[in-house]
Write an enzyme that holds these catalytic residues in place. Structure first.
Site, PDB file in Angstrom:
ATOM      1  N   LYS A 190       5.552  -9.878  -0.746  1.00  0.00           N
ATOM      2  CA  LYS A 190       4.556  -9.568   0.283  1.00  0.00           C
ATOM      3  C   LYS A 190       4.107 -10.809   1.053  1.00  0.00           C
ATOM      4  O   LYS A 190       3.920 -10.748   2.264  1.00  0.00           O
ATOM      5  CB  LYS A 190       3.345  -8.869  -0.343  1.00  0.00           C
ATOM      6  CG  LYS A 190       2.510  -9.725  -1.274  1.00  0.00           C
ATOM      7  CD  LYS A 190       1.349  -8.948  -1.850  1.00  0.00           C
ATOM      8  CE  LYS A 190       0.545  -9.786  -2.826  1.00  0.00           C
ATOM      9  NZ  LYS A 190      -0.089 -10.961  -2.236  1.00  0.00           N
ATOM     10  N   THR A 191       3.934 -11.953   0.351  1.00  0.00           N
ATOM     11  CA  THR A 191       3.486 -13.166   1.053  1.00  0.00           C
ATOM     12  C   THR A 191       4.526 -13.588   2.074  1.00  0.00           C
ATOM     13  O   THR A 191       4.199 -14.032   3.179  1.00  0.00           O
ATOM     14  CB  THR A 191       3.225 -14.307   0.043  1.00  0.00           C
ATOM     15  OG1 THR A 191       2.298 -13.839  -0.932  1.00  0.00           O
ATOM     16  CG2 THR A 191       2.664 -15.540   0.727  1.00  0.00           C
ATOM     17  N   ASP A 210      -4.169  -9.709   3.367  1.00  0.00           N
ATOM     18  CA  ASP A 210      -3.447  -9.734   2.097  1.00  0.00           C
ATOM     19  C   ASP A 210      -4.311  -9.086   1.012  1.00  0.00           C
ATOM     20  O   ASP A 210      -5.535  -9.079   1.112  1.00  0.00           O
ATOM     21  CB  ASP A 210      -3.154 -11.200   1.740  1.00  0.00           C
ATOM     22  CG  ASP A 210      -2.271 -11.337   0.501  1.00  0.00           C
ATOM     23  OD1 ASP A 210      -1.505 -10.396   0.205  1.00  0.00           O
ATOM     24  OD2 ASP A 210      -2.349 -12.377  -0.164  1.00  0.00           O
ATOM     25  N   GLU A 211      -3.683  -8.530  -0.026  1.00  0.00           N
ATOM     26  CA  GLU A 211      -4.389  -7.924  -1.170  1.00  0.00           C
ATOM     27  C   GLU A 211      -5.426  -6.896  -0.682  1.00  0.00           C
ATOM     28  O   GLU A 211      -6.561  -6.851  -1.148  1.00  0.00           O
ATOM     29  CB  GLU A 211      -5.087  -9.004  -2.016  1.00  0.00           C
ATOM     30  CG  GLU A 211      -4.179 -10.094  -2.553  1.00  0.00           C
ATOM     31  CD  GLU A 211      -3.265  -9.622  -3.689  1.00  0.00           C
ATOM     32  OE1 GLU A 211      -3.229  -8.405  -3.975  1.00  0.00           O
ATOM     33  OE2 GLU A 211      -2.583 -10.474  -4.292  1.00  0.00           O
ATOM     34  N   GLN A 266      -2.328  -2.254  -8.254  1.00  0.00           N
ATOM     35  CA  GLN A 266      -2.852  -3.544  -8.711  1.00  0.00           C
ATOM     36  C   GLN A 266      -4.317  -3.737  -8.327  1.00  0.00           C
ATOM     37  O   GLN A 266      -4.805  -4.859  -8.269  1.00  0.00           O
ATOM     38  CB  GLN A 266      -2.009  -4.694  -8.141  1.00  0.00           C
ATOM     39  CG  GLN A 266      -0.584  -4.696  -8.671  1.00  0.00           C
ATOM     40  CD  GLN A 266       0.174  -5.929  -8.231  1.00  0.00           C
ATOM     41  OE1 GLN A 266      -0.035  -7.027  -8.739  1.00  0.00           O
ATOM     42  NE2 GLN A 266       1.064  -5.753  -7.275  1.00  0.00           N
ATOM     43  N   ARG A 273       3.785  -9.230 -14.711  1.00  0.00           N
ATOM     44  CA  ARG A 273       3.813 -10.706 -14.635  1.00  0.00           C
ATOM     45  C   ARG A 273       5.108 -11.242 -15.256  1.00  0.00           C
ATOM     46  O   ARG A 273       5.493 -12.379 -15.007  1.00  0.00           O
ATOM     47  CB  ARG A 273       2.640 -11.336 -15.408  1.00  0.00           C
ATOM     48  CG  ARG A 273       1.218 -11.029 -14.959  1.00  0.00           C
ATOM     49  CD  ARG A 273       1.011 -11.117 -13.479  1.00  0.00           C
ATOM     50  NE  ARG A 273       1.230  -9.822 -12.841  1.00  0.00           N
ATOM     51  CZ  ARG A 273       1.460  -9.656 -11.550  1.00  0.00           C
ATOM     52  NH1 ARG A 273       1.524 -10.700 -10.752  1.00  0.00           N
ATOM     53  NH2 ARG A 273       1.639  -8.448 -11.039  1.00  0.00           N
TER      54      ARG A 273
END
Length: 667
Positions: free
Chosen positions: A29-30, A214-215, A245, A602
Site C-alpha cells: 500500500k505504501t 494512509d491507514e 486491521q 506480521r
C-alpha cells in the site's frame, strides 16, 4: 510503474474518481501511495497542491524517503507528507487569529492534560470526583474524537456523564485562556474552523487539491470530517485501508468509515490489493480463515506467490515461566539450525506485562533484545517538572513551562486565576509570565492573587540572574531544595519507593546536565545552550527509530502493526488474554480477532502460537483455556508440538544449540 501489479497500477492511475484502495496486509500500500504522488505530479498537479497524511511519524518519514527516489527536489517542492495531527497543527498555526488565539500555540501532552484536569477538579468543577480523573480524561478525548463539542456534551450527556461534561467545558475554557490546545484539538479545531468559516475552507481546498490518506481504517469521526471538508464534494482523494486491521477502537477508530465513504460519495471506486508480498501461502490461509469469522463491508482474500511454507506450530506449556523458557530455547535452536540473525525474531503479546519473563529468559541466555514502546527518560513527570523550571529560567516567555511548574509544588494559584491571567495575556498578546507583572492585571485579579503571581515571577527572575552570574548547578540544586521537591514527590507518589525512584531520576538528570556542560572547551556551557540541547535530545529520542541492530523484538500486537519479521512467536493464545477478558465481557470479540490477524500477518516464513494451561495473575495461579482463535485456524495447517514426543535427532540438535549458546556466553 511497470513493476506494479495490475491492481496497483489501476489504483495509481485512477485520479478522476474518489477512490478507496482496500489494501490487505503486505500488499504494497505504501508503494501505491508514493507512486500515485509521483504520477499526479507527472500529470500536471503541482506537488505543493498534494497532501498525504498518515498516523505515525515513522510512516510519514518512510513515504518521504520513497517519494524522494521518484521525484527530484524541484518536482517535489511544496509537497506535504505528514501525520494527521501535524497537518492540523499547520492549519491552526496559519489560522490562529480567526480562532481568537495568539501566535505560538502551546501543545498540551497527556500529562499536562491530567494536571490541568486535576487542578480544575480540586478547585471545584461541579460534582467531579478526583478518583475518577483518568475516566474523565478518557471521556473528554472520546467526545473530541466523536466530534462532540462541550456544549453538545452538556446537552447529550446521560446523568452519570454530567460531571465529565462540566469538566470538559471548564477544561476547554482554560485551554483557550492559556493559548493552548491538546492532541485531540489538532483535528477538532480545524474541522470547527472550516465549518464556521467557508472562505478559509475554500483557501485550504485550493491549497490541497488532492488528498491521500494512509491507514484509513484507523480514522475516527472527527478525522473523517476533516477529510470530507478538505476533499470537497468532488472527492479529490485516495484513501488506503484495511478493515481487517482496524485495532484502535479504544482510541476512537471507526472501521465503519470505510462503508460510510460509499454513502457520502456515490462515485466512489473500490480497488482491492489482495496479492501479499510478505508471507507464505500457509500463513495467509490461516489469516484468511480466522478473519472470515468477522462480518465484512468488503470481501477480500490474500494470496501469495512465495510458496506454501512450513506448518504453523502450536506450543502448550504448564505455566508462563516454562512458556518463556521454551520460547527462548526455540529461538536459540532455530538460530543455530538456520543461521538466522536475532533481528529475524519477534515475540508478540497482548499486554506489556507479558514481557517480563521473556526479558529475564533472554538476559540469562545473553540474547540481545529490544522492547518497543518502552518509556523515554524524558517522558517521566519528574524529569518534565525539573526541565520546566530550567526552561523558564532561560526563557520567561515559555508558556508551556510556566503552566507546567506554576503549581508544582502548589503555590495556591488556582485554575480560575490562571484562566483570567491567560485571557489578559491573550488580549495583550504577551506571555503569561509577562502578564503576571503588568499593572493592568489589577483590573482582572484580586490583590492576593496578584501578590502570589508577583512573588513567583520575582523568584524566577532572581534565580535566573543567580544562575547566569554564579555556580549554575549549585543554584539549580538549591532550587530543588528550596521548592522542597522531594516532599512534593512523597505527597504525590503512591509509595515511598516510587517517590525515591523519582528523586533518583532527578539526581541522574542533574548529573547528566553537568556532564553535558563539562564537555564544552571552556569547561561550562551557559544553561540556555544546555537546555536547548536537552530539548533537542527529547525530540530526537521520541522520534528516533531503534537503530538496526541484531536484537530480538518484544512488543504488543498493537505496536507490531505495520512491521514484519521472518519468524513470529504469538504468545498467550488463551481465553481472557487473547481475546482479552474486557472484550469478551463487552462483546467486542471482532476487534480481538483483528488483533490476532495482525499478529499472524506480521510473519514472513514461520508463525508459532503459544499458550499456557496455568498462568500467574495478580499473584495467584489460575487455570487457562486455549484461545477460541486457535480453533478457527485450519486444522490441517497446525502442528501441535507438545502433543508428541520430540524425535531423538531433534533432541540432539537442540542440545547442540544450547551448548553453542553457552559457549557464546562464556566467550
Amino acid at each position: 510503474m511497470s513493476q506494479l501489479n495490475p491492481q496497483q497500477q489501476a489504483a495509481v492511475k485512477m485520479i478522476d474518481h474518489p477512490l478507496l484502495v482496500l489494501a490487505g496486509a503486505g500488499s504494497g500500500k505504501t508503494r501505491v501511495i508514493t507512486e500515485k504522488i509521483a504520477y499526479l505530479v507527472k500529470q500536471g498537479v503541482p506537488a505543493r497542491n498534494i497532501a498525504a497524511v498518515t498516523f505515525t511519524n515513522k510512516a510519514a518519514r518512510e513515504m518521504k524517503s520513497r517519494v524522494s527516489r521518484l521525484l527530484d527536489d524541484r518536482q517535489s517542492r511544496g509537497l506535504r507528507i505528514s501525520t494527521f495531527h501535524a497537518l492540523g497543527l499547520d492549519i491552526l498555526r496559519a489560522e490562529y487569529k480567526t480562532l481568537s488565539y495568539k501566535s505560538g500555540l502551546t501543545l498540551f501532552d497527556e500529562q499536562d492534560k491530567h494536571t490541568l484536569l486535576r487542578n480544575l477538579i480540586s478547585h471545584g468543577t461541579k460534582d467531579c470526583d478526583i478518583d475518577n480523573l483518568d475516566g474523565y480524561a478518557r471521556q473528554i478525548g472520546q467526545w473530541k474524537n466523536a466530534f462532540v463539542t462541550p456544549e453538545q456534551s452538556l446537552a447529550l450527556a446521560a446523568a452519570e456523564q454530567y460531571p465529565a461534561a462540566h469538566l470538559y467545558a471548564d477544561y476547554t475554557r482554560s485551554l483557550k485562556a492559556y493559548n493552548a490546545v491538546d492532541f485531540d484539538d489538532l483535528i477538532l479545531l480545524p474541522v470547527l474552523l472550516f465549518q464556521q468559516h467557508p472562505p478559509i475552507l475554500e483557501k485550504w481546498q485550493n491549497k490541497i487539491r488532492y488528498l491521500l490518506v494512509d491507514e484509513y481504517q484507523d480514522t475516527n469521526i472527527t478525522q473523517y470530517q476533516l477529510i470530507r471538508l478538505i476533499a470537497g464534494s468532488l472527492g479529490r482523494f485516495t484513501v488506503v485501508g484495511d478493515d481487517d486491521q482496524s485495532i484502535y477502537a479504544w482510541r476512537g477508530a471507526q472501521p465503519e468509515n470505510l462503508a460510510q465513504l460509499q454513502k457520502d460519495y456515490p462515485r466512489l471506486q473500490v480497488i482491492k490489493l489482495e496479492q501479499n508480498y510478505r508471507s507464505t501461502g500457509r500463513i495467509l490461509k490461516a489469516a484468511n480463515r480466522l478473519i472470515a469469522n468477522n462480518p465484512h463491508a468488503f470481501e477480500k482474500r490474500l494470496w501469495s506467490e512465495l510458496g506454501y511454507g512450513d506448518a504453523l506450530r502450536v506450543l502448550s506449556h504448564k505455566d508462563d515461566l516454562i512458556e518463556a523458557q521454551q520460547i527462548v530455547s526455540e529461538i536459540i535452536h532455530h538460530k543455530f539450525k538456520t543461521g538466522s540473525n536475532y533481528q529475524d525474531y519477534a515475540i508478540l503479546y497482548r499486554g506489556n506485562h507479558q514481557s517480563r519473563l521473556f526479558e529475564k529468559g533472554l538476559r540469562e541466555n545473553n540474547i540481545p533484545y529490544f522492547i518497543s514502546g518502552s518509556t523515554s527518560f524524558f517522558a517521566y513527570s519528574e524529569i518534565k517538572d525539573i526541565l520546566g523550571y530550567l526552561r523558564l529560567f532561560v526563557n520567561q516567555d515559555d508558556d508551556a513551562a510556566f503552566l507546567r511548574i506554576i503549581n508544582t509544588p502548589k503555590r495556591e494559584i488556582g485554575p480560575r486565576t490562571l484562566e483570567k491571567l491567560g485571557a489578559y495575556a491573550n488580549e495583550r498578546h504577551i506571555s503569561l509570565f509577562a502578564a503576571s507583572t503588568e499593572l493592568g492585571l489589577s483590573q482582572k485579579l484580586s490583590e492576593k492573587s496578584i501578590q502570589r503571581l508577583r512573588k513567583f515571577s520575582n523568584w524566577i527572575v532572581d534565580t535566573a540572574d543567580r544562575i547566569e552570574r554564579g555556580d549554575t548547578f549549585g543554584v539549580i540544586e538549591q532550587v530543588i531544595d528550596q521548592i522542597d521537591y522531594q516532599q512534593w514527590l512523597r505527597e504525590n507518589s503512591k509509595t515511598r519507593e516510587s517517590a525515591e525512584r523519582k528523586m533518583k531520576n532527578v539526581v541522574e538528570l542533574i548529573d547528566w546536565l553537568k556532564r553535558i556542560a563539562a564537555k564544552d572547551t571552556n569547561g561550562e556551557k551557559p544553561l540556555a545552550e544546555i537546555v536547548a540541547k536537552i530539548m533537542l535530545m527529547d525530540v530526537l529520542e521520541r522520534s528516533r527509530q531503534e537503530e538496526a541492530s541484531d536484537q530480538v523484538s518484544l512488543m504488543t500486537l498493537h505496536a507490531a502493526k505495520g512491521l514484519e519479521f521472518p519468524h513470529v512467536f504469538l504468545i498467550g493464545m488463551e481465553e481472557n488474554l487473547l481475546p482479552h477478558q474486557n472484550s469478551i465481557e463487552t462483546g467486542n470479540i471482532e476487534e480481538e480477532r483483528r488483533l490476532a490477524y495482525v499478529g499472524i500477518t506480521r510473519a514472513q516464513r514461520t508463525c508459532t502460537f503459544s499458550y499456557c494451561t496455568h498462568r500467574k495473575r495478580y499473584g495467584e495461579v489460575s487455570e487457562c483455556e486455549p484461545s477460541r482463535f486457535l480453533n478457527e485456524l485450519p486444522a490441517d495447517d497446525l502442528e501441535w508440538v507438545n502433543k508428541k514426543q520430540l524425535d531423538p535427532e531433534v533432541k540432539k540438535e537442540r542440545g547442540k544449540a544450547s551448548l553453542a549458546s553457552l559457549r557464546t556466553m562464556l566467550s
